[in-house]
Design a protein around this motif. Structure first.
Motif, PDB file in Angstrom:
ATOM      1  N   LEU A   1       1.004  -1.204  -0.100  1.00  0.00           N
ATOM      2  CA  LEU A   1       0.031   0.033  -0.242  1.00  0.00           C
ATOM      3  C   LEU A   1       0.779   1.278   0.076  1.00  0.00           C
ATOM      4  CD1 LEU A   1      -1.523   0.978   3.280  1.00  0.00           C
ATOM      5  CD2 LEU A   1       0.529  -0.489   3.355  1.00  0.00           C
ATOM      6  N   GLY A   2       0.343   2.314  -0.370  1.00  0.00           N
ATOM      7  CA  GLY A   2       0.939   3.649  -0.426  1.00  0.00           C
ATOM      8  C   GLY A   2       0.003   4.809   0.072  1.00  0.00           C
ATOM      9  N   CYS A   3      -0.704   5.459  -0.968  1.00  0.00           N
ATOM     10  CA  CYS A   3      -1.295   6.627  -0.631  1.00  0.00           C
ATOM     11  C   CYS A   3      -2.869   6.237   0.024  1.00  0.00           C
ATOM     12  CB  CYS A   3      -1.691   7.385  -1.989  1.00  0.00           C
ATOM     13  SG  CYS A   3      -2.678   6.265  -3.195  1.00  0.00           S
ATOM     14  N   ARG A   4      -3.078   5.131  -0.017  1.00  0.00           N
ATOM     15  CA  ARG A   4      -4.547   4.659   0.345  1.00  0.00           C
ATOM     16  C   ARG A   4      -5.752   5.695  -0.305  1.00  0.00           C
ATOM     17  NH1 ARG A   4      -2.563   3.971   6.451  1.00  0.00           N
ATOM     18  NH2 ARG A   4      -4.768   3.349   6.973  1.00  0.00           N
ATOM     19  N   ALA A   5      -5.583   6.231  -1.450  1.00  0.00           N
ATOM     20  CA  ALA A   5      -6.333   7.298  -2.003  1.00  0.00           C
ATOM     21  C   ALA A   5      -6.647   6.960  -3.412  1.00  0.00           C
ATOM     22  CB  ALA A   5      -5.778   8.829  -1.762  1.00  0.00           C
ATOM     23  N   GLY A   6      -6.143   6.095  -3.907  1.00  0.00           N
ATOM     24  CA  GLY A   6      -6.294   5.622  -5.382  1.00  0.00           C
ATOM     25  C   GLY A   6      -5.605   6.338  -6.269  1.00  0.00           C
ATOM     26  N   VAL A   7      -4.499   6.845  -5.895  1.00  0.00           N
ATOM     27  CA  VAL A   7      -3.581   7.593  -6.808  1.00  0.00           C
ATOM     28  C   VAL A   7      -2.419   6.965  -7.288  1.00  0.00           C
ATOM     29  CG1 VAL A   7      -4.780   9.556  -6.515  1.00  0.00           C
ATOM     30  CG2 VAL A   7      -2.903   9.141  -5.112  1.00  0.00           C
ATOM     31  N   CYS A   8      -1.815   6.321  -6.264  1.00  0.00           N
ATOM     32  CA  CYS A   8      -0.412   5.693  -6.564  1.00  0.00           C
ATOM     33  C   CYS A   8      -0.136   4.447  -7.150  1.00  0.00           C
ATOM     34  CB  CYS A   8       0.342   5.759  -5.370  1.00  0.00           C
ATOM     35  SG  CYS A   8       0.115   4.462  -4.149  1.00  0.00           S
ATOM     36  N   GLY A   9      -1.062   3.804  -7.212  1.00  0.00           N
ATOM     37  CA  GLY A   9      -1.315   2.140  -7.664  1.00  0.00           C
ATOM     38  C   GLY A   9      -0.285   1.311  -6.939  1.00  0.00           C
ATOM     39  N   ALA A  10       0.159   1.424  -5.689  1.00  0.00           N
ATOM     40  CA  ALA A  10       1.168   0.628  -5.045  1.00  0.00           C
ATOM     41  C   ALA A  10       0.179  -0.419  -4.459  1.00  0.00           C
ATOM     42  CB  ALA A  10       1.604   1.344  -3.668  1.00  0.00           C
ATOM     43  N   CYS A  11      -1.077  -0.453  -4.262  1.00  0.00           N
ATOM     44  CA  CYS A  11      -1.799  -1.527  -3.678  1.00  0.00           C
ATOM     45  C   CYS A  11      -2.726  -2.749  -4.666  1.00  0.00           C
ATOM     46  CB  CYS A  11      -2.889  -0.928  -2.905  1.00  0.00           C
ATOM     47  SG  CYS A  11      -4.067   0.181  -3.841  1.00  0.00           S
TER      48      CYS A  11
ATOM     49  N   LEU B   1      -7.556  -1.844  -7.271  1.00  0.00           N
ATOM     50  CA  LEU B   1      -6.899  -1.155  -6.284  1.00  0.00           C
ATOM     51  C   LEU B   1      -7.438  -1.394  -4.867  1.00  0.00           C
ATOM     52  CD1 LEU B   1      -6.559   2.298  -8.110  1.00  0.00           C
ATOM     53  CD2 LEU B   1      -4.934   0.559  -7.862  1.00  0.00           C
TER      54      LEU B   1
ATOM     55  N   CYS C   1      -7.071  -0.367  -1.925  1.00  0.00           N
ATOM     56  CA  CYS C   1      -7.501   0.599  -1.168  1.00  0.00           C
ATOM     57  C   CYS C   1      -8.679   1.283  -1.337  1.00  0.00           C
ATOM     58  CB  CYS C   1      -6.379   1.943  -0.943  1.00  0.00           C
ATOM     59  SG  CYS C   1      -6.050   2.776  -2.553  1.00  0.00           S
TER      60      CYS C   1
HETATM   61  S1  FES Z   1      -2.338   2.872  -2.005  1.00  0.00           S
HETATM   62 FE1  FES Z   1      -2.295   4.253  -3.513  1.00  0.00          FE
HETATM   63  S2  FES Z   1      -3.685   3.613  -4.959  1.00  0.00           S
HETATM   64 FE2  FES Z   1      -4.013   2.292  -3.335  1.00  0.00          FE
END
Ligand code: FES
Length: 342
Positions: A35-45, A75, A77
């Motif tokens: 996970l990363g941003c938890r906002a749907g913008v980084c793609g990490a999840c 995603l 998150c």
């Molecule tokens: S944690 Fe960044 S898009 Fe889901």
């Protein structure tokens, strides 16, 4: 209604209710997911739903294409289960996130600038808290809410977590930090979190891009790089609204004078004729774009507000040939809905 979420790789399970995102449910259960941003913008999840029904809402098209959705990717998150799910997520990414919950005592409060407070947390001597340079923690603020803050110290400084907290007007937690918080207060934290961390197995030159307190995880990365004797060139681009936003000047100056292969480029975004600033002006990602005709051999770590991250991603990948797997981001927002860094 609750559903069982199962991870394909090792069969690990946890429970998610109707309201929770899959990531939040995993964190509640201290199950590691990327996970990363938890906002749907980084793609990490990004992960694949092997079976089950789910809702997905509120994300940037740039990080999840229609073809990926068609293939079952989501995603996590922004995903809510609507039945039991089986997920396929990269194990290597999961390994970076083994979150723990623990109490932490405030050991230091120091005003770094007019609207940034350094808060040091002392961790219990009985706990081991290992993290990677660039990751973040959640602080519980009651009623099931949390605020997320990047860790500013390197992993080698054991037992302490240094945070740089910006005052957000009307922000429930940050107002408390600036008005009532005292040394020895106890907070409840969860972490380490996030896939934004220095990739040490690469030999690419590093470009760090930070907006405001997005400097914090970049500081952790630089101090860790110094500690391990990393030889890769590092360029730090730090954006602030005005010159006063560049706190910890002695530290950045010491890196400039003592760190071979290091460049520091502060960039002011709000132009005021009377601010005495003679350095770079404009948006911080634009400064990077102006300085690099080709980023195809570099690695970029960007931390800041989602619009900056989006703009940087687009500019660097589309116009400067940065490979997708060489762009790492930690996007934070200051909104009232989680995830937030308030
Ligand atoms: S944690 Fe960044 S898009 Fe889901």
């Amino acid at each position: 209604m609750s559903y069982q979420i199962q991870l394909l790789a090792d069969g690990q399970t946890f429970t998610a209710n109707d309201e929770q995102t899959v990531i939040d449910a995993a964190l509640d259960a201290c199950v590691a997911l990327p996970l990363g941003c938890r906002a749907g913008v980084c793609g990490a999840c990004k992960g694949k739903v092997v079976s089950g029904e789910f809702d997905l809402a509120g994300y940037g098209e740039a990080v999840l294409s229609a073809a990926e959705r068609e293939a079952g990717f989501t995603l996590l998150c922004r995903t809510r289960a609507r039945s039991d799910l089986v997920l396929d997520v990269p194990k290597a990414e999961r390994d970076a996130n083994k979150p723990q919950k623990m109490p932490a005592r405030i050991s230091r409060l120091e005003r770094l600038s007019e609207d940034v407070m350094r808060v040091d947390l002392q961790l219990p001597a009985s706990e081991t808290f290992d993290f990677r340079a660039g990751q973040y923690i959640d602080i519980s603020i009651g009623d099931g809410e949390h605020r997320s803050f990047s860790i500013a110290n390197p992993p080698e400084r054991k037992g302490i977590i240094e945070l740089h907290i910006r005052l957000v007007p009307g922000g429930k937690f940050t107002q408390h930090v600036f008005s009532d918080m005292k040394a020895r207060d106890i907070l409840r934290i969860k972490g380490p979190l996030g896939n934004f961390y220095l990739r040490e197995d690469s030999d690419r030159p590093i470009v760090l891009v930070g907006g405001g307190t997005g400097f914090a995880p970049l500081k952790s990365i630089i101090e860790h790089a110094i500690h391990i004797g990393l030889k890769r060139p590092i360029a730090l681009y730090w954006g602030a609204r005005n010159p006063a936003g560049f706190y910890m000047r002695e530290l950045t100056q010491s890196w400039q004078s003592g760190l071979s292969g290091f460049r520091y480029i502060p960039v002011v975004s709000d132009t005021r004729p009377d601010d005495g600033w003679t350095g770079r002006r404009g948006m911080v990602h634009e400064a990077v774009r102006a300085d690099y005709a080709d980023l195809s051999q570099h690695e970029v770590y960007a931390c800041g507000a989602p619009p900056m991250i989006e703009a940087a991603r687009n500019a660097f990948m589309r116009e400067r040939a940065l490979p997708e797997d060489a762009f790492f981001s930690d996007a934070f927002s200051f909104a009232s809905a989680p995830p937030v860094k308030d």
